[in-house]
Design a protein around this motif. Structure first.
Motif, mmCIF file in Angstrom:
data_model
loop_
_atom_site.group_PDB
_atom_site.id
_atom_site.type_symbol
_atom_site.label_atom_id
_atom_site.label_comp_id
_atom_site.label_asym_id
_atom_site.label_seq_id
_atom_site.Cartn_x
_atom_site.Cartn_y
_atom_site.Cartn_z
ATOM 1 N N ASN A 139 -9.406 -4.923 -25.315
ATOM 2 C CA ASN A 139 -10.730 -5.147 -24.717
ATOM 3 C C ASN A 139 -10.770 -6.414 -23.877
ATOM 4 N N ASP A 141 -10.426 -6.943 -20.689
ATOM 5 C CA ASP A 141 -11.251 -6.833 -19.488
ATOM 6 C C ASP A 141 -12.720 -7.078 -19.802
ATOM 7 N N GLN A 142 -13.161 -6.571 -20.930
ATOM 8 C CA GLN A 142 -14.553 -6.755 -21.325
ATOM 9 C C GLN A 142 -14.850 -8.232 -21.557
ATOM 10 N N ALA A 145 -14.723 -10.067 -17.928
ATOM 11 C CA ALA A 145 -15.640 -9.629 -16.867
ATOM 12 C C ALA A 145 -16.844 -10.550 -16.809
ATOM 13 N N GLU A 150 -19.398 -4.241 -15.099
ATOM 14 C CA GLU A 150 -18.099 -3.977 -14.482
ATOM 15 C C GLU A 150 -17.031 -3.589 -15.491
ATOM 16 N N THR A 151 -17.342 -3.681 -16.759
ATOM 17 C CA THR A 151 -16.319 -3.368 -17.760
ATOM 18 C C THR A 151 -16.059 -1.877 -17.789
ATOM 19 N N SER A 152 -14.826 -1.538 -18.031
ATOM 20 C CA SER A 152 -14.474 -0.120 -18.105
ATOM 21 C C SER A 152 -14.706 0.383 -19.514
#
Length: 183
Positions: A139, A141-142, A145, A150-152
């Motif tokens: 996680n 990227d979360q 970000a 914008e998080t996937s």
């Protein structure tokens, strides 16, 4: 008794030439190196689990000699007594070793005896920690970000039963994504 009977009390001289002795010595030295490398590998792995090589060496010693005192551990591992006492206090607080007062019949100070938990318990204790750390990496990227939108989404992998496709191919599948991976 006959010459072939080893129970007659006579020793039968055995001659070993220098070539055999050299080969035996090389084999013994190779076995010693293999054991040392194996021991080093175990200590390295345990150092990762227990945070330091010192704590790993203490753990290995206690698995070999349960019920040892800090003095015995220091002597057996070659570590400084103060280092051993500090590491034992941490290992005991974490539940990786247990301690009990040594029973003695005489008057005086009864030192603590330490015993390491079983390796299976040690691994079981770190599984939750490892899972949390892996989830943090997955996680990342979360966490990085700036804008939460914008998080996937997490990736989900599903396995379809092959009986769902009676023709055995992907007829009618117009996507370029690998089958079984949903984002």
């Amino acid at each position: 008794m006959s010459e072939d009977d080893p129970d007659d009390g006579e020793e039968i001289p055995v001659t070993v030439d220098s070539e055999d002795r050299d080969a035996r010595t090389r084999i013994e030295e190779g076995a010693d190196r293999a054991v040392e490398e194996f021991d080093k590998g175990i200590v390295d792995l345990l150092a990762w689990v227990l945070d330091t090589e010192t704590r790993a060496r203490i753990y290995v010693y206690l698995r070999q000699y349960p019920g040892s005192t800090s003095e015995e551990i220091a002597s057996g591992t070659g570590l400084y007594p103060s280092t051993v006492r500090e590491a034992l206090a941490e290992l005991n607080e974490e539940g990786n070793v247990s301690r009990e007062k040594r029973e003695s019949e005489g008057a005086g100070n009864n030192p603590y005896e330490y015993t390491a938990i079983a390796p299976s318990e040690l691994v079981g204790g770190i599984l939750h920690q490892v899972q949390d750390e892996l989830n943090t990496v997955f996680n990342l990227d979360q966490y990085l970000a700036e804008d939460a939108s914008e998080t996937s989404r997490p990736i989900t992998i599903t396995v379809d039963d092959t009986d769902d496709d009676p023709e055995g191919d992907d007829a009618g599948d117009d996507t370029d994504e690998p089958e079984g991976v949903d984002e």
